[in-house]
Design an enzyme around this catalytic site. Sequence first.
Site, short mmCIF file in Angstrom:
data_model
loop_
_atom_site.label_atom_id
_atom_site.label_comp_id
_atom_site.label_asym_id
_atom_site.label_seq_id
_atom_site.Cartn_x
_atom_site.Cartn_y
_atom_site.Cartn_z
CB THR A 7 -0.92 0.04 1.23
OG1 THR A 7 -0.13 -0.09 2.40
CG2 THR A 7 -1.93 -1.08 1.20
CE LYS A 40 4.84 -1.23 -0.87
NZ LYS A 40 3.86 -0.82 0.12
N GLY A 52 4.15 2.87 -10.10
CA GLY A 52 4.00 2.39 -8.73
C GLY A 52 2.67 1.69 -8.59
CB SER A 131 -4.49 1.35 3.12
OG SER A 131 -3.14 1.19 3.44
#
Length: 180
Positions: A7, A40, A52, A131
């Site tokens: 995340t 990421k 990303g 998130s």
Amino acid sequence: MEQFHATTIFAVQHNGGYAMAGDGQVTMGNAVVMKHTARKVRKLFNGKVLAGFAGSVADAFSLFEMFESKLHEYNGNLQRAAVELAKQWRSDKVLRKLEAMLIVMDTNSLLLISGTGEVIEPDDGILAIGSGGNYALSAGRALKRFSGDKMTAREIAHASLTIASEICVYTNSNIILEEL
């Protein structure tokens, strides 16, 4: 079976600078941190494009590969590659089940790509997903708006992700940052 999720990705275009940052946390389900140093955010297409992901890790890697293939197919045209990926992602029965989102950028465009066929370009040169995305987005907008020329894109990206990591339990402060 629980899935692995990764995340919080943040990207910004500011004063001629282009930066994307991602945290390093990979979470299994809602309770276990499996990795602290995941990467990421990546440079693609000979370092001319940043990408990303947020969402399921395995799905995101599949999307990275598909997106890079589209970049090569369309000779680095980011917008065309993004649209073609979104069309393929939405129309394919297997791909439609992928649970991830991508932010991609070059020195001309910043785009969010989703599995529902969306390709969105922000009005303000800032995008965030995952998130902790809304926390990073809020911090980034404030920093960009009120810093003027005092902060670079790199500094805004790093600070925004740092702030998100202080609020979101699914975001850590092991930040990977790439620039164009």
